[in-house]
Design a protein around this motif. Structure first.
Motif, mmCIF file in Angstrom:
data_model
loop_
_atom_site.group_PDB
_atom_site.id
_atom_site.type_symbol
_atom_site.label_atom_id
_atom_site.label_comp_id
_atom_site.label_asym_id
_atom_site.label_seq_id
_atom_site.Cartn_x
_atom_site.Cartn_y
_atom_site.Cartn_z
ATOM 1 N N SER A 77 0.822 -1.216 0.000
ATOM 2 C CA SER A 77 0.000 0.000 0.000
ATOM 3 C C SER A 77 0.851 1.259 0.000
ATOM 4 N N ILE A 78 2.165 1.092 0.188
ATOM 5 C CA ILE A 78 3.093 2.226 0.192
ATOM 6 C C ILE A 78 4.063 2.068 -0.973
ATOM 7 N N LEU A 79 4.223 3.117 -1.766
ATOM 8 C CA LEU A 79 5.151 3.095 -2.892
ATOM 9 C C LEU A 79 6.307 4.041 -2.610
ATOM 10 N N GLY B 174 10.660 -11.176 -4.223
ATOM 11 C CA GLY B 174 11.114 -10.697 -2.930
ATOM 12 C C GLY B 174 12.190 -11.523 -2.257
ATOM 13 N N ALA B 175 12.287 -12.825 -2.593
ATOM 14 C CA ALA B 175 13.318 -13.672 -1.985
ATOM 15 C C ALA B 175 14.666 -13.495 -2.673
ATOM 16 N N GLY C 123 8.999 -5.639 -1.138
ATOM 17 C CA GLY C 123 8.436 -4.307 -1.329
ATOM 18 C C GLY C 123 8.352 -3.980 -2.809
ATOM 19 N N VAL C 124 7.435 -3.097 -3.196
ATOM 20 C CA VAL C 124 7.186 -2.807 -4.621
ATOM 21 C C VAL C 124 8.450 -2.445 -5.392
ATOM 22 N N THR D 80 10.170 -5.131 -8.057
ATOM 23 C CA THR D 80 10.185 -4.699 -9.455
ATOM 24 C C THR D 80 11.614 -4.626 -9.972
ATOM 25 N N LEU D 81 12.503 -4.107 -9.142
ATOM 26 C CA LEU D 81 13.909 -4.019 -9.535
ATOM 27 C C LEU D 81 14.527 -5.404 -9.693
ATOM 28 N N SER D 82 14.072 -6.362 -8.892
ATOM 29 C CA SER D 82 14.621 -7.724 -8.991
ATOM 30 C C SER D 82 14.408 -8.281 -10.391
#
Length: 506
Positions: A58-60, A469-470, A476-477, A481-483
């Motif tokens: 819910s937080i970007l 995320g792992a 986190g967003v 996304t960067l992964s």
């Protein structure tokens, strides 16, 4: 690339969608297979009785990550979603009645901090500078390339830079050193829960998250955070990527220790030169890969070093009134944070007195709730299923959560509920396949993994990669996304090395 290569991405979470976009941009013919009926993974939506809820993030923060992704395939993110900045960033509530707003405006933030510390300016500015230095160091490595461990990190930094990362201290060590104030330590320690980790165990470099928020701001996507996934899907359609929902994967096809395709539960075979699993690595090895000795050995190694982050009990509450004391983002802190984290991370039980997050997107975006009403996203962190020491009655724990909120000022909360939906570690694991129902992937632990994540390149099977995320850089967003982007970079780098090797052999 001399010939059209095929890539299959297992899972349409943000890491998978991101990797798919970049791979398509690099010339791959890409297919994405998603077991659920909607894309987005944990970033999803639920609605009912006129209320709409983002079910996951819910937080970007760090919107530049999304901008960079869209730019990499020659798109302007503003054509696909409307990103707005949120201020105040958080409102925090303490058990003794103290409330502090977290602001990106420095004079305003100092004024808030004076509620609990007489002269906070010097210590705060020193801490913010320290946090920014950590962030700047990470921009040279963590956010630039796929890091699999200390060896990779050493290639990106001088010894002086590595020592500047404060490697011998935890997040909590550093906040105590700078503030020596229980209110401010608790506030700034909680930033590390963006990645679901324990501030008393996490490496100090994660204090950069304070600068990530205060320096760069926090944001929201109009119409709901799920519009991030919708925007990615629109671009994937434009790039002619096949995104297939309701397509659970049976197994990844391995031949001669190479991933060569994916088989769905319905028996369809998708041949691939590259397979990217957006399903976390440990569940992927357990569920999708051959049960050979080397697979079992890898599972054992990963399980030992990479514990899942916290899970959560999530209550989506549509209420028939407005809670004027709340902002868009709110934290109701525990009385004793050390006891809280010890119960969750060491004793394997939900905290007696937990910190509770409430997101109310209708404060910023009235379209998310009927007029005069609000949509409350209530998240309470709990141990992942793999760490729970005893069976939990989630109905009873719901009462603990509501009791605390009503005690801390949200009078009449129970009576105001007219819509409710719940997630527990069981449902999170079932829906998204995350290890133990983990929300943020891998817990950063200075002792067991040094804060590193599972490498994006499989250590067992060629042409198999991971995102999400792992995987580096984490949960986190922006990180997830960067992964996907960094995994695609790694694939490109590996492909170029193979082609160069082949060329030399000729």
């Amino acid at each position: 690339m001399t010939a059209k290569q095929k890539a299959v991405v297992v899972g349409a979470g943000l890491g998978g969608l991101s990797a798919a976009m970049r791979l398509a941009g690099d010339g791959y013919e890409v297919t994405v297979l998603e077991k659920n009926e909607t894309i987005g993974g944990k970033l999803n939506q639920r609605s009912g009785k006129g209320f709409t809820f983002d079910t996951g993030p819910s937080i970007l923060t760090m919107p530049w990550v999304l901008e960079k992704l869209f730019q990499s395939v020659h798109r302007n993110i503003n054509d696909y979603m409307d990103i707005v900045r949120i201020e105040p960033q958080w409102r925090t509530f303490y058990e003794d009645g103290t409330s502090i707003d977290v602001l990106s405006d420095i004079p305003g933030m100092l004024e808030e901090m004076r509620k609990v510390k007489a002269e906070p300016g010097k210590s705060f500015m020193k801490f913010l500078s320290y946090s920014q230095d950590m962030y700047d160091l990470c921009m040279k490595s963590f956010y630039k390339t796929s890091i699999g461990g200390l060896k990779d990190l050493r290639q990106q930094h001088t010894l002086k830079e590595l020592l500047s990362m404060d490697p011998f201290h935890t997040v909590a060590d550093s906040t105590k050193k700078h503030f020596d104030n229980k209110y401010l330590e608790q506030l700034f320690n909680f930033f590390v829960m963006y990645v679901g980790s324990n501030p008393y165990q996490s490496p100090a470099i994660l204090n950069q998250l304070v600068y990530v928020q205060l320096g760069l701001g926090i944001h929201y996507v109009k119409g709901g955070m799920y519009n991030i996934a919708r925007g990615m899907k629109t671009v994937l359609d434009e790039l002619r990527v096949d995104v297939l929902v309701n397509s659970p994967v049976s197994h990844i096809y391995i031949k001669e220790d190479k991933a060569q395709g994916v088989v769905t539960e319905s028996g369809d075979f998708y041949e691939a030169d590259i397979v990217v699993s957006n399903l976390e690595a440990i569940p992927a090895y357990k569920q999708l890969l051959p049960k050979t000795g080397k697979t079992k050995k890898e599972i054992k190694t990963l399980t030992k070093n990479f514990a899942p982050t916290v899970s959560g009990q999530v209550l989506l509450l549509g209420v028939n009134k407005k809670f004027t004391e709340l902002e868009h983002h709110n934290f109701f802190f525990s009385e004793d944070p050390e006891k809280e984290f010890k119960q969750i991370f060491e004793k394997g039980v939900p905290a007696d007195d937990p910190t509770i997050y409430i997101g109310v997107s209708s404060k910023t975006d009235p379209s998310q709730a009927p007029e005069g009403k609000e949509n409350l996203f209530v998240l309470t962190h709990v141990p992942p299923k793999t760490a729970l020491k005893k069976k939990v009655d989630w109905d009873k724990y719901r009462e603990v959560i509501l009791d605390k909120l009503e005690r801390m000022g949200m009078e009449g909360l129970r009576d105001s509920i007219e819509f409710e939906y719940e997630f527990t570690p069981d449902t999170i694991e079932e829906l998204y396949g995350s290890h133990g129902g983990s929300i943020y992937g891998i817990a950063a632990d200075k002792a067991t993994n040094g804060g590193f994540k599972i490498p994006a390149r499989s250590q067992v099977y060629e042409n198999l990669y991971f995102s999400g995320g792992a995987t580096h850089p984490g949960g986190g967003v922006p990180m997830v996304t960067l992964s996907g982007q960094l995994t695609a970079d790694l694939i490109k780098e590996d492909r170029e090395k193979k082609e160069l090797k082949t060329k030399k052999a000729k």
